[in-house]
Design an enzyme around this catalytic site. Structure first.
Site, mmCIF file in Angstrom:
data_model
loop_
_atom_site.group_PDB
_atom_site.id
_atom_site.type_symbol
_atom_site.label_atom_id
_atom_site.label_comp_id
_atom_site.label_asym_id
_atom_site.label_seq_id
_atom_site.Cartn_x
_atom_site.Cartn_y
_atom_site.Cartn_z
ATOM 1 N N LYS A 29 5.287 -5.789 -8.843
ATOM 2 C CA LYS A 29 5.619 -4.591 -9.609
ATOM 3 C C LYS A 29 7.099 -4.642 -9.960
ATOM 4 O O LYS A 29 7.964 -4.636 -9.077
ATOM 5 C CB LYS A 29 5.295 -3.339 -8.791
ATOM 6 C CG LYS A 29 5.531 -2.030 -9.529
ATOM 7 C CD LYS A 29 5.078 -0.864 -8.663
ATOM 8 C CE LYS A 29 5.300 0.477 -9.361
ATOM 9 N NZ LYS A 29 4.856 1.609 -8.518
ATOM 10 N N ASP A 121 0.386 11.820 -4.669
ATOM 11 C CA ASP A 121 -0.443 11.595 -5.858
ATOM 12 C C ASP A 121 -1.786 10.983 -5.459
ATOM 13 O O ASP A 121 -2.242 10.001 -6.046
ATOM 14 C CB ASP A 121 0.273 10.690 -6.856
ATOM 15 C CG ASP A 121 -0.293 10.826 -8.271
ATOM 16 O OD1 ASP A 121 -1.014 11.820 -8.531
ATOM 17 O OD2 ASP A 121 -0.019 9.946 -9.105
#
Length: 316
Positions: A29, A121
């Site tokens: 990432k 989340d």
């Protein structure tokens, strides 16, 4: 490297480690913005968590182009699989299987909370079910926070998905907003509520309020969450009761993630054969030109076609 996806803050690649003595693919990432402090926060939180249902942090550092600013990156265990919502569509699980899967996610949340963190989340799109062994993973800690971490998002709300936000988060906002605006600080109970929304959607294909809420009224003004069993009669009573518990307006009534995991595991173990009935009927065979039959309950529809996702595919 093969790019798997891109989001607001990062791009994810299927990469191979090049250091001597290392092998195998990773999910890399890479920040889209130089010196993005979110990556340092995500690295710190992941480094604190050791759990079989949380992908392992492999490496992290900074990529420095020959000319220009530095971009942080992190490398994680690569998980080939599908999101939890896609898994439901493909496998049409029973109530017992859903109890077991949600219990494992609750265990992952308990480990996160024990490390002083919150995910912020939790949702089906931020979970992966491995193709290799069927293990479920809680992913994308890019919105996560931990005690002592700096606040990076302007108030009133931190990062997250509005449809999964807790009633107490919505109640903290008073419109119209006036200075000083006090930012809402989610805690473990917010993660448990979001897990409840996820479970409700797995069982019914709908949000607890009927639609994805765009304001506080969806969770705050009602008399309580609707029964998942009322929308899907195949839902076992134990799964229905525990889903409603996670969706309680009172944070205290939801209980902690560790306690919830134990109750979910016990329910999966003790439930009778009715818990093995598939939650959804298989699609009936029909001629191509025949119209699709009307159905009362359907699994959550994906927003995109099936494709392979890496562990960091949430990209937040």
């Amino acid at each position: 490297m093969e790019r798997r996806g891109v989001g607001a803050y990062g791009a994810v690649y299927h990469a191979i480690r090049a250091e001597p003595g290392t092998s195998g693919p990773v999910a890399l990432k890479l920040a889209l913005h130089p010196r993005d402090e979110r990556f340092a926060r995500e690295v710190e939180l992941l480094s604190r968590i050791r759990h079989p249902n949380v992908p392992r942090l492999v490496d992290h550092g900074v990529w420095q182009p020959p000319e220009g600013l530095a971009y942080p990156y992190l490398a994680m265990e690569l998980i080939d699989g599908v999101s939890l919502y896609e898994w439901v569509r493909e496998h049409r699980p029973s109530s017992r299987q859903v109890l077991q899967v949600i219990a494992r996610l609750a265990r992952a949340l308990a480990a996160t909370h024990a490390a002083g963190g919150v995910h912020r989340d939790v949702k089906g799109d931020n979970t992966l079910v491995s193709d290799a062994d069927g293990r479920v993973f809680l992913t994308d800690f890019g919105s996560g926070h931990y005690v002592g971490a700096a606040t990076l998002t302007p108030p009133p709300f931190p990062p997250g998905t509005p449809a999964y936000r807790s009633p107490e988060a919505w109640r903290s906002v008073r419109l119209p907003l006036r200075e000083p605006i006090v930012p809402y600080a989610p805690g473990p109970a917010d993660d448990v509520f979001a897990l409840g929304v996820t479970t409700f959607r797995l069982v019914t294909g709908e949000y607890p309020s009927g639609e994805a809420p765009a304001s506080s009224s969806a969770h705050v003004e009602g008399a309580g969450p609707p029964s998942a069993r009322a929308l899907n009669s195949r839902c076992h009573e134990a799964l229905d009761e525990l889903t409603s518990r996670m969706l309680s307006v009172s944070p205290e009534a939801r209980g902690g993630a560790h306690e919830l995991a134990e109750v979910l595991e016990a329910a999966a173990h003790e439930a009778g054969p009715e818990a093995d009935v598939p939650l959804f009927e298989p699609e009936p065979a029909r001629p191509v030109e025949a119209p699709a039959p009307r159905r009362y309950v359907a699994p959550p529809s994906p927003r995109r076609s099936r494709r392979r996702w890496s562990v960091a595919a949430g990209l937040g």
